[in-house]
Write a protein that holds these residues in place. Structure first.
Motif, PDB file in Angstrom:
ATOM      1  N   TYR A  68     -26.064   4.053 -11.954  1.00  0.00           N
ATOM      2  CA  TYR A  68     -26.646   5.081 -10.760  1.00  0.00           C
ATOM      3  C   TYR A  68     -26.576   4.901  -9.500  1.00  0.00           C
ATOM      4  O   TYR A  68     -27.089   4.393  -8.522  1.00  0.00           O
ATOM      5  CB  TYR A  68     -29.021   4.512 -10.752  1.00  0.00           C
ATOM      6  CG  TYR A  68     -29.467   4.911 -11.775  1.00  0.00           C
ATOM      7  CD1 TYR A  68     -30.521   5.379 -12.300  1.00  0.00           C
ATOM      8  CD2 TYR A  68     -28.933   4.360 -13.725  1.00  0.00           C
ATOM      9  CE1 TYR A  68     -30.766   5.651 -13.254  1.00  0.00           C
ATOM     10  CE2 TYR A  68     -29.834   4.485 -14.709  1.00  0.00           C
ATOM     11  CZ  TYR A  68     -30.788   5.064 -14.630  1.00  0.00           C
ATOM     12  OH  TYR A  68     -31.251   5.081 -15.460  1.00  0.00           O
ATOM     13  N   ASP A  69     -24.830   5.407  -9.600  1.00  0.00           N
ATOM     14  CA  ASP A  69     -24.645   5.143  -8.032  1.00  0.00           C
ATOM     15  C   ASP A  69     -24.739   6.377  -7.308  1.00  0.00           C
ATOM     16  O   ASP A  69     -24.616   6.861  -5.985  1.00  0.00           O
ATOM     17  CB  ASP A  69     -22.769   5.531  -8.424  1.00  0.00           C
ATOM     18  CG  ASP A  69     -23.083   6.314  -9.315  1.00  0.00           C
ATOM     19  OD1 ASP A  69     -23.464   7.272 -10.045  1.00  0.00           O
ATOM     20  OD2 ASP A  69     -21.828   6.004  -9.315  1.00  0.00           O
ATOM     21  N   VAL A  70     -26.794   7.206  -7.607  1.00  0.00           N
ATOM     22  CA  VAL A  70     -27.086   8.533  -6.674  1.00  0.00           C
ATOM     23  C   VAL A  70     -27.255   7.614  -4.644  1.00  0.00           C
ATOM     24  O   VAL A  70     -26.719   8.207  -4.184  1.00  0.00           O
ATOM     25  CB  VAL A  70     -27.809   8.773  -7.261  1.00  0.00           C
ATOM     26  CG1 VAL A  70     -28.119   9.969  -6.170  1.00  0.00           C
ATOM     27  CG2 VAL A  70     -26.827   9.587  -8.107  1.00  0.00           C
ATOM     28  N   GLY A  73     -24.293   5.953  -2.722  1.00  0.00           N
ATOM     29  CA  GLY A  73     -23.416   6.772  -3.333  1.00  0.00           C
ATOM     30  C   GLY A  73     -22.045   5.895  -3.717  1.00  0.00           C
ATOM     31  O   GLY A  73     -20.246   5.902  -4.312  1.00  0.00           O
ATOM     32  N   THR A  74     -23.056   4.675  -4.353  1.00  0.00           N
ATOM     33  CA  THR A  74     -21.737   3.286  -4.525  1.00  0.00           C
ATOM     34  C   THR A  74     -22.902   3.001  -6.096  1.00  0.00           C
ATOM     35  O   THR A  74     -24.093   3.213  -5.848  1.00  0.00           O
ATOM     36  CB  THR A  74     -21.953   2.406  -3.740  1.00  0.00           C
ATOM     37  OG1 THR A  74     -23.048   1.368  -3.092  1.00  0.00           O
ATOM     38  CG2 THR A  74     -21.464   2.920  -1.629  1.00  0.00           C
ATOM     39  N   ASN A  75     -22.160   1.798  -6.307  1.00  0.00           N
ATOM     40  CA  ASN A  75     -22.686   0.723  -7.166  1.00  0.00           C
ATOM     41  C   ASN A  75     -22.973  -0.380  -6.800  1.00  0.00           C
ATOM     42  O   ASN A  75     -23.924  -0.674  -7.640  1.00  0.00           O
ATOM     43  CB  ASN A  75     -21.718   0.202  -8.305  1.00  0.00           C
ATOM     44  CG  ASN A  75     -21.423   1.498  -9.640  1.00  0.00           C
ATOM     45  OD1 ASN A  75     -22.257   2.532 -10.266  1.00  0.00           O
ATOM     46  ND2 ASN A  75     -20.237   2.240 -10.024  1.00  0.00           N
ATOM     47  N   GLY A 312     -33.345  -1.647  -5.987  1.00  0.00           N
ATOM     48  CA  GLY A 312     -33.706  -1.617  -7.276  1.00  0.00           C
ATOM     49  C   GLY A 312     -34.105   0.254  -7.617  1.00  0.00           C
ATOM     50  O   GLY A 312     -33.542   0.609  -8.200  1.00  0.00           O
ATOM     51  N   ALA A 313     -35.397  -0.268  -7.034  1.00  0.00           N
ATOM     52  CA  ALA A 313     -36.524   0.708  -7.601  1.00  0.00           C
ATOM     53  C   ALA A 313     -36.173   2.177  -7.330  1.00  0.00           C
ATOM     54  O   ALA A 313     -35.683   3.359  -7.608  1.00  0.00           O
ATOM     55  CB  ALA A 313     -38.159   0.983  -7.499  1.00  0.00           C
ATOM     56  N   LEU A 314     -35.601   1.979  -5.566  1.00  0.00           N
ATOM     57  CA  LEU A 314     -34.364   3.452  -5.202  1.00  0.00           C
ATOM     58  C   LEU A 314     -32.922   3.900  -5.828  1.00  0.00           C
ATOM     59  O   LEU A 314     -33.714   5.546  -6.147  1.00  0.00           O
ATOM     60  CB  LEU A 314     -34.244   3.110  -3.465  1.00  0.00           C
ATOM     61  CG  LEU A 314     -35.848   2.747  -2.968  1.00  0.00           C
ATOM     62  CD1 LEU A 314     -35.695   2.872  -1.799  1.00  0.00           C
ATOM     63  CD2 LEU A 314     -37.116   4.172  -3.020  1.00  0.00           C
ATOM     64  N   ALA A 315     -32.788   3.537  -6.506  1.00  0.00           N
ATOM     65  CA  ALA A 315     -31.412   3.308  -7.381  1.00  0.00           C
ATOM     66  C   ALA A 315     -32.131   4.190  -8.563  1.00  0.00           C
ATOM     67  O   ALA A 315     -31.443   5.128  -8.765  1.00  0.00           O
ATOM     68  CB  ALA A 315     -30.853   1.713  -7.083  1.00  0.00           C
ATOM     69  N   LEU A 316     -32.999   4.000  -8.848  1.00  0.00           N
ATOM     70  CA  LEU A 316     -33.581   4.585 -10.613  1.00  0.00           C
ATOM     71  C   LEU A 316     -33.884   5.696 -10.851  1.00  0.00           C
ATOM     72  O   LEU A 316     -33.741   6.951 -10.798  1.00  0.00           O
ATOM     73  CB  LEU A 316     -34.370   3.254 -11.630  1.00  0.00           C
ATOM     74  CG  LEU A 316     -33.742   1.935 -11.390  1.00  0.00           C
ATOM     75  CD1 LEU A 316     -35.423   1.875 -12.069  1.00  0.00           C
ATOM     76  CD2 LEU A 316     -33.030   2.398 -13.019  1.00  0.00           C
ATOM     77  N   ILE A 317     -34.515   6.114  -9.307  1.00  0.00           N
ATOM     78  CA  ILE A 317     -35.728   7.182  -8.700  1.00  0.00           C
ATOM     79  C   ILE A 317     -34.207   8.266  -8.291  1.00  0.00           C
ATOM     80  O   ILE A 317     -33.995   8.916  -8.844  1.00  0.00           O
ATOM     81  CB  ILE A 317     -36.105   6.762  -7.635  1.00  0.00           C
ATOM     82  CG1 ILE A 317     -37.749   5.658  -7.983  1.00  0.00           C
ATOM     83  CG2 ILE A 317     -37.016   8.120  -6.775  1.00  0.00           C
ATOM     84  CD1 ILE A 317     -38.567   5.814  -6.815  1.00  0.00           C
TER      85      ILE A 317
END
Length: 467
Positions: A68-70, A73-75, A312-317
């Motif tokens: 989920y690197d959106v 722009g990174t991991n 982490g939640a925002l990375a999933l979203i």
């Protein structure tokens, strides 16, 4: 069947993934959470036994092939918060769980974008044999650009084109599993020294836009031939795909009103595809936090929230929607005019999410919502209170059941089995025993094979011979 059955029991699936945290980033830190044991056999065999004790239809195992690197722009954020990374292969879990259970089904996620259908059909048939017909396949077309890049592509195909590609993928699978071997091709004739009658095994001779598969399936027919088809796409194109292929559909709606609308659309689409309105089992995502009484359940929920990781939640979203949430401020809202090549139904879900005021939720509120159990509704209360609320959801939306995410694992599922299932049974709203046979027969009570109204029937030998 155009009318709803007179009496329907609520159906449960457990929603998990071969990773840490799954839908609840940060909750792996909770002292009772065991999701960090995801890479041990013991975690999965114990979970399977808990679910079978609770008469769950199955364990639905999600999967991704990228990160989920959106977000930004990174991991960095998904790695730090364990937002569905590290993640292992879901298929390799099933045999171990099947060995310690007798009735539990397994819905395994696999994409159509990166694996050729010929070897994949063999994997499906193998698991269906080894589980004696308890396997389902959750068909996904992919949504993470990182997966596409690591498979040698600049980006994933455009949203609707992914489904066009998947349509042909399914055609190849159906031809291999339904139309290559006759039912009695395997004769096991010791006297004549013939195991399989060659005259009863047929080349599929498929040549299409994306795939060329001239030969035969290399597996003999399994108990279900084609495993139960699951699907989770709720976009307009995804719904068309589901109407033609899916036997079980997973949806996510933040309110009963939106869920009722989605369920009706799916049933309408199935009917338009020549199938019965209730030929599809529809499961809505839901997270349940429960205990022996309401106060205990509420205290658990407050404790769980304190462990949630909002980054982490925002990375999933960001991964689900294809929208980089790091470009928004915490008090911003997702606007109407956004484009996505990811999960379009997720974009719509987050745009429509709102609190009691009716105003769209801010980015911070969305992160808090997703932080415990993902982006499905959360029901908190005693077993009796939760049971009553779930019955209301079913009665008001026409959904068949729930795809239950967890806050902590296996604790969330253990609580549901201990406190909610008995209360539902008291209401005669939940089964008290498993139906016999394969997963398909357990779901529909109409035998082990796909019905004649399903798209796959067009690729059976008898259908091809009639052309």
């Amino acid at each position: 069947m155009t009318e709803a059955p007179a009496k329907r029991h609520i159906r449960f699936n457990a929603f998990d993934m071969n990773c840490v945290g799954h839908q609840s980033p940060g909750l792996w830190r909770h002292p009772q959470d065991k999701s960090a044991d995801y890479n041990t056999i013991g975690y999965w065999t114990h979970l399977a036994q808990v679910l079978e004790k609770g008469l769950f239809d199955g364990l639905f195992i999600a999967d991704v092939l990228g990160t989920y690197d959106v977000f930004g722009g990174t991991n960095e954020v998904p790695l730090r918060t364990s937002a569905q990374v590290p993640v292992n292969d879901p298929f390799l879990l099933v045999s171990a769980m099947a060995a310690v259970t007798e009735n539990l089904g397994f819905g395994v996620t696999a994409g159509t974008a990166y694996e050729h259908p010929y070897p994949f059909a063999r994997r499906l048939a193998t698991l269906d044999h080894l589980t004696n017909g308890r396997v389902g396949w959750n068909v996904v077309t992919g949504y993470l650009p990182s997966a596409a890049r690591n498979m040698g592509q600049d980006d994933q195909m455009e949203h609707d084109e992914r489904y066009n590609h998947a349509d042909e993928y399914m055609e190849v699978i159906y031809k291999l599993l339904e139309g290559s071997w006759e039912d009695d091709a395997v004769v096991r004739d010791r006297e004549r020294g013939i195991f399989t009658d060659p005259a009863k095994v047929h080349e599929i001779r498929h040549e299409g836009k994306y795939f060329k598969v001239p030969g035969i399936a290399i597996t003999e027919p399994s108990p279900q031939r084609t495993p139960v088809i699951f699907q989770a796409g709720a976009s307009r194109r995804g719904m068309k795909f589901a109407a033609e292929n899916a036997e079980a559909v997973f949806v996510t709606s933040p309110t009963k009103e939106l869920l009722k609308e989605t369920v009706a659309k799916i049933r309408d689409a199935a009917e338009a595809a020549g199938r019965g309105r209730y030929d599809v089992r529809i499961y809505a995502m839901q997270t349940v936090v429960t205990g022996p009484d309401s106060a205990t359940a509420q205290a658990k929920f407050e404790e769980y929230k304190s462990y949630a990781d909002l980054d982490g939640a925002l990375a999933l979203i960001s991964g689900w929607t294809g929208i980089d949430m790091s470009t928004y401020g915490p008090d911003d809202v997702i606007g109407e005019n956004v484009e996505s090549n990811a999960i379009q139904s997720s974009v719509e879900t987050f745009q429509k999410a709102s609190g009691d005021t009716g105003k769209p939720w801010t980015i911070r509120q969305l992160a808090e919502w997703v932080g415990v159990g993902g982006f499905g509704p959360i029901t908190v209360g005693s077993g009796a209170e939760v049971a009553a609320k779930l019955v209301e959801w079913v009665e008001e939306t026409d959904v068949d059941g729930f795809n239950l995410a967890y806050a902590i694992t296996p604790g969330t599922f253990e609580d549901i089995v201990e406190f909610v299932v008995p209360e539902l049974q008291k209401l005669d709203a939940y089964p008290t025993e498993y139906a016999p046979g394969t997963l398909r027969n357990k779901l529909f009570g109409r035998g082990d094979k796909l019905p004649a109204t399903h798209r796959a029937a067009n690729y059976r030998l008898e259908a091809l011979a009639a052309l």
